[in-house]
Scaffold this motif. Sequence first.
Motif, PDB file in Angstrom:
ATOM      1  N   GLU A  56     -35.761 -12.856  -1.054  1.00 43.68           N
ATOM      2  CA  GLU A  56     -34.972 -13.185  -2.691  1.00 43.68           C
ATOM      3  C   GLU A  56     -35.433 -14.292  -3.583  1.00 43.68           C
ATOM      4  OE1 GLU A  56     -30.685 -12.029  -1.101  1.00 43.68           O
ATOM      5  OE2 GLU A  56     -30.221 -13.939  -2.085  1.00 43.68           O
ATOM      6  N   HIS A  80     -47.514 -11.448  -0.373  1.00 46.39           N
ATOM      7  CA  HIS A  80     -47.047 -10.732   0.386  1.00 46.39           C
ATOM      8  C   HIS A  80     -45.686 -10.869   1.159  1.00 46.39           C
ATOM      9  CE1 HIS A  80     -51.186 -10.929   1.240  1.00 46.39           C
ATOM     10  NE2 HIS A  80     -51.553 -12.026   2.529  1.00 46.39           N
ATOM     11  N   ALA A  81     -45.084  -9.798   0.245  1.00 48.82           N
ATOM     12  CA  ALA A  81     -43.684  -9.433   0.756  1.00 48.82           C
ATOM     13  C   ALA A  81     -43.214  -8.233   1.544  1.00 48.82           C
ATOM     14  CB  ALA A  81     -42.650  -9.724  -0.353  1.00 48.82           C
ATOM     15  N   GLY A  82     -42.102  -7.384   2.509  1.00 49.42           N
ATOM     16  CA  GLY A  82     -42.242  -6.498   1.640  1.00 49.42           C
ATOM     17  C   GLY A  82     -40.891  -6.038   0.347  1.00 49.42           C
ATOM     18  N   ALA A  83     -39.989  -6.616   0.298  1.00 47.58           N
ATOM     19  CA  ALA A  83     -39.639  -6.302  -1.037  1.00 47.58           C
ATOM     20  C   ALA A  83     -39.070  -8.217  -1.712  1.00 47.58           C
ATOM     21  CB  ALA A  83     -38.361  -5.541  -0.967  1.00 47.58           C
ATOM     22  N   ILE A  84     -38.753  -7.752  -2.868  1.00 50.70           N
ATOM     23  CA  ILE A  84     -38.585  -9.101  -3.760  1.00 50.70           C
ATOM     24  C   ILE A  84     -37.356  -8.752  -4.410  1.00 50.70           C
ATOM     25  CG2 ILE A  84     -39.826 -10.572  -5.246  1.00 50.70           C
ATOM     26  CD1 ILE A  84     -42.428 -10.220  -4.445  1.00 50.70           C
ATOM     27  N   PHE A  85     -36.095  -9.532  -4.449  1.00 49.95           N
ATOM     28  CA  PHE A  85     -35.505  -9.432  -4.758  1.00 49.95           C
ATOM     29  C   PHE A  85     -34.665 -10.878  -5.801  1.00 49.95           C
ATOM     30  CE2 PHE A  85     -34.455  -7.261  -1.209  1.00 49.95           C
ATOM     31  CZ  PHE A  85     -34.681  -5.945  -1.275  1.00 49.95           C
ATOM     32  N   LEU A  86     -35.416 -10.126  -7.522  1.00 52.45           N
ATOM     33  CA  LEU A  86     -35.105 -11.184  -8.839  1.00 52.45           C
ATOM     34  C   LEU A  86     -33.827 -11.782  -8.923  1.00 52.45           C
ATOM     35  CD1 LEU A  86     -37.750  -8.706  -9.071  1.00 52.45           C
ATOM     36  CD2 LEU A  86     -38.220 -10.766 -10.485  1.00 52.45           C
ATOM     37  N   GLU A 105     -29.705  -9.111  -1.368  1.00 54.06           N
ATOM     38  CA  GLU A 105     -30.879  -8.323  -1.002  1.00 54.06           C
ATOM     39  C   GLU A 105     -29.859  -7.130  -0.516  1.00 54.06           C
ATOM     40  OE1 GLU A 105     -32.393  -6.584   2.527  1.00 54.06           O
ATOM     41  OE2 GLU A 105     -30.476  -7.645   2.728  1.00 54.06           O
ATOM     42  N   THR A 113     -34.574   2.140  -4.176  1.00 55.38           N
ATOM     43  CA  THR A 113     -35.793   1.237  -3.003  1.00 55.38           C
ATOM     44  C   THR A 113     -35.394   1.632  -1.309  1.00 55.38           C
ATOM     45  OG1 THR A 113     -35.062  -0.946  -2.639  1.00 55.38           O
ATOM     46  CG2 THR A 113     -36.716  -0.454  -4.876  1.00 55.38           C
ATOM     47  N   ASN A 114     -36.811   1.293  -0.761  1.00 59.99           N
ATOM     48  CA  ASN A 114     -36.412   1.556   1.118  1.00 59.99           C
ATOM     49  C   ASN A 114     -35.592   0.896   1.207  1.00 59.99           C
ATOM     50  OD1 ASN A 114     -36.594   2.793   3.571  1.00 59.99           O
ATOM     51  ND2 ASN A 114     -37.637   4.931   2.013  1.00 59.99           N
ATOM     52  N   LEU A 138     -38.677  -0.975   6.089  1.00 64.58           N
ATOM     53  CA  LEU A 138     -39.781  -2.227   5.480  1.00 64.58           C
ATOM     54  C   LEU A 138     -40.589  -3.464   6.804  1.00 64.58           C
ATOM     55  CD1 LEU A 138     -37.084  -4.027   2.399  1.00 64.58           C
ATOM     56  CD2 LEU A 138     -40.057  -3.195   2.196  1.00 64.58           C
ATOM     57  N   ALA A 178     -45.806  -7.425   6.423  1.00 65.42           N
ATOM     58  CA  ALA A 178     -46.380  -7.439   5.351  1.00 65.42           C
ATOM     59  C   ALA A 178     -47.761  -7.458   4.381  1.00 65.42           C
ATOM     60  CB  ALA A 178     -44.851  -7.822   3.864  1.00 65.42           C
ATOM     61  N   GLY A 216     -46.627  -1.459   3.554  1.00 67.89           N
ATOM     62  CA  GLY A 216     -45.582  -1.640   2.404  1.00 67.89           C
ATOM     63  C   GLY A 216     -44.239  -1.579   3.236  1.00 67.89           C
ATOM     64  N   GLY A 217     -43.283  -0.874   3.208  1.00 66.36           N
ATOM     65  CA  GLY A 217     -41.864  -0.509   3.306  1.00 66.36           C
ATOM     66  C   GLY A 217     -43.047   1.160   3.655  1.00 66.36           C
ATOM     67  N   LYS A 238     -51.062  -3.311   0.063  1.00 62.01           N
ATOM     68  CA  LYS A 238     -50.148  -2.552   0.497  1.00 62.01           C
ATOM     69  C   LYS A 238     -49.054  -2.620  -0.262  1.00 62.01           C
ATOM     70  CE  LYS A 238     -50.368  -7.216   1.080  1.00 62.01           C
ATOM     71  NZ  LYS A 238     -49.423  -8.027   0.609  1.00 62.01           N
ATOM     72  N   ARG A 239     -47.968  -1.737  -0.854  1.00 60.92           N
ATOM     73  CA  ARG A 239     -46.651  -1.557  -1.509  1.00 60.92           C
ATOM     74  C   ARG A 239     -45.790  -2.541  -1.234  1.00 60.92           C
ATOM     75  NH1 ARG A 239     -42.663   1.327  -0.904  1.00 60.92           N
ATOM     76  NH2 ARG A 239     -44.192   3.083   0.545  1.00 60.92           N
ATOM     77  N   SER A 260     -41.350  -4.076  -3.246  1.00 60.32           N
ATOM     78  CA  SER A 260     -41.107  -2.967  -4.029  1.00 60.32           C
ATOM     79  C   SER A 260     -39.884  -4.184  -4.833  1.00 60.32           C
ATOM     80  CB  SER A 260     -39.687  -2.836  -2.588  1.00 60.32           C
ATOM     81  OG  SER A 260     -40.177  -1.644  -2.335  1.00 60.32           O
ATOM     82  N   VAL A 319     -36.559  -5.407  -7.483  1.00 64.55           N
ATOM     83  CA  VAL A 319     -35.150  -5.221  -7.660  1.00 64.55           C
ATOM     84  C   VAL A 319     -34.936  -6.521  -8.825  1.00 64.55           C
ATOM     85  CG1 VAL A 319     -33.069  -4.239  -7.251  1.00 64.55           C
ATOM     86  CG2 VAL A 319     -34.500  -3.340  -5.153  1.00 64.55           C
TER      87      VAL A 319
END
Lengths: 432, 432
Positions: A330, A347-353, A359, A368-369, A372, A378, A382-383, B391-392, B394, B396
Amino acid sequence: MPLRLDASAPGFEKEFSAFLGRNRDTDENVDRVVAGIVADVRARGDAAVVDYTAKFDWAGITVDNMRISDGERSAAAEKVPAAQREALTFAARRIEAFHRALMPKDVDFTDATGTRLGARYRPVDAAGVYVPGGTAAYPSSVLMNIVPAKVAGVGRIVMVVPTPGGTLNPLVMLAAEIAGADEVWRIGGAQAVAALAYGTQSIKPVDKITGPGNAYVAAAKRRVFGQVGIDLIAGPSEILVVADRHNDPQWIAADLLSQAEHDPSSQSVLIADNAAFADAVVRAVEVELETLDRAEIAGASWRDNGAVILVPDFAAALPIVDAIAAEHVELAMEMAEAEALSEKIRHAGAIFLGRHTPEAIGDYVAGTNHVLPTSRAARFSGGLGVADFLKRTSLVACTPQSLAALGPSAVALADAEGLGAHGRSVSLRMGR
Amino acid sequence: MPLRLDASAPGFEKEFSAFLGRNRDTDENVDRVVAGIVADVRARGDAAVVDYTAKFDWAGITVDNMRISDGERSAAAEKVPAAQREALTFAARRIEAFHRALMPKDVDFTDATGTRLGARYRPVDAAGVYVPGGTAAYPSSVLMNIVPAKVAGVGRIVMVVPTPGGTLNPLVMLAAEIAGADEVWRIGGAQAVAALAYGTQSIKPVDKITGPGNAYVAAAKRRVFGQVGIDLIAGPSEILVVADRHNDPQWIAADLLSQAEHDPSSQSVLIADNAAFADAVVRAVEVELETLDRAEIAGASWRDNGAVILVPDFAAALPIVDAIAAEHVELAMEMAEAEALSEKIRHAGAIFLGRHTPEAIGDYVAGTNHVLPTSRAARFSGGLGVADFLKRTSLVACTPQSLAALGPSAVALADAEGLGAHGRSVSLRMGR
């Protein structure tokens, strides 16, 4: 108290490296137990699945009630209140829309030699989705696994979920219905994974198995890999919050606790550029814990696995973020700053901006999935996505002319590798 | 004689199913040996790698000569004749061009609620490429592994290759040079895989390990999966040729032998719609075997694992092709017919269309990857590609307004799942 590190302090590298090296998995020798269960299910099929299910989940299991009928499912699903039904439907639609955007495009072109080259994506025939039972039965995870399979075009989606005491979870049944599971079986653990991979008298085997589970499920997935495809091996949840001092400490405390409340082995890390703000967040965590339902779990996770890392500025945070390679990152700061920083994260599974993207939005309704990579995976994964339910086939088509262009090099390399029939299959067609 | 089946005969289903169920892998209990080697390399690092290498590959190994210097590599590569050098360069360029076309596109859009959603592909930091040594040291496999990693943008590519007797294979060294390996180490087996996954005093760990190897290498890759990513587990080669009676039997015989010559456990299958043609191919195989260098290997493979399957027509071949889910499928017929048939095939690693596209073209110079799923893994996996090295992540980003649109559903679902902090991280930001 969570671990506290200061990136500017001497000895940081060593302490941080020890922190990274901590193993939160509790694997031990589940491997041996799982090997026995998998072998038994392969040998005895349904009978073995029933035996293990009776032992671990529900004494009432039989071969005849192992599959949850559509009627049972609907009856359970109907108990869900309208507001929750609407929320699940809303989430499913958003997950579907985002995953449609992830669909890979087929490649098909004819090159300068006249050779046609292609790559074609097709769904697996059948996917097995593992859904944990009991307290960790999350309807959102049902959507996150099944909707991408559906978008990919999988023809047969088989869900397994243990039902402790025989009780169906209405929300999980509704999620299976909304997402479109074709079969639902009330089985779990390594025995369910083995049944999906190898099939039994009543369960037809699948080609791919996805979904989170405990250490036994993870070990079973690893063991059947090759017989079927599997998704990533999910470990304990993680969140890494990078926050400046202009955030509300209470918001950030809630974010840290949102992953801590999953499991005592979950991990929440705060990276801050201001010590007073970090202190305020630590205090806010304690306040939140006073009223949180899952305070015991969240508190244990925060104390045992949590960390607060002070950095002089967020540029200095980047190598730390990449080294942790967290499941969720995050970036709680002004949006422009978050965007610039996110570009540099490798490297991150998902980023929340930004300040308004907790999250948890990604856990449910962003689209998004939420399956993760954890435990630094990561770095290489990916997820979950549509690609997990697709596979690529290459296509090659030569004309006599294009074979004449490519052939001599192929023959030279076959000769160099000492593979005579390879060379001959080409040279015969070139009339040599 | 290879197995002969007739799809129209009574009892075909049973015989075909037994044929499919045959296990050509010889895994046994390599798992236990490999577990010991991996643990030892984790504990002792370089010293363990040197010990195992001295035992299995080359008594002259030391920590100091374990890495092949750029000078040694160039000196070996310079021995390759110009024609082979040109062929390798030609192949590398074509592989690069095709794999560029496979690069996935990032996704980034703002939806109707004002929420920004994205998926971003980034390369792994470091990839380890396993190259078998000795007789099975194929320069083409070096290209097939390293070029996609390079196209994906991997910054550090580490190649390991055992050098029995300490001798470098000039073609393999040249391929490493052309493809752009950053480091080359003369180590192999489970010890090399463990060193790549966990690192040693002298070898920095990687994030992803790809490349074919024997049963020990496969078991080691499976074991380190999770610590690093791995590609598919490669088994013995396979070819399935679907050929009408207008083909030259000699061409088809060469095609069948091109995979049979890899290993006695390889598998070559002919599907024909004409018995006299099938007989002619079987005779032609015997004739080819008389002059083939690797006749002993190819003959054993053909006799023990080969099969000829007669079908009334090629529509009847489709379920058989999908059930075999072969690594390589050749459709040796008029191009229009091959194209139509290929559209209906669901499971295949790679499809070669028409009379002038021998599978060997794909092994070297077509541009497609020759690292492909075996042992029916094409049901759930494609071949090696750029995606293996990416790798992917995500993305948000909510605005206060979009959070207001998404938030209530997220809170409803968090409540339903009993995850209080999840809900609170959202509701606090909505001012509730």
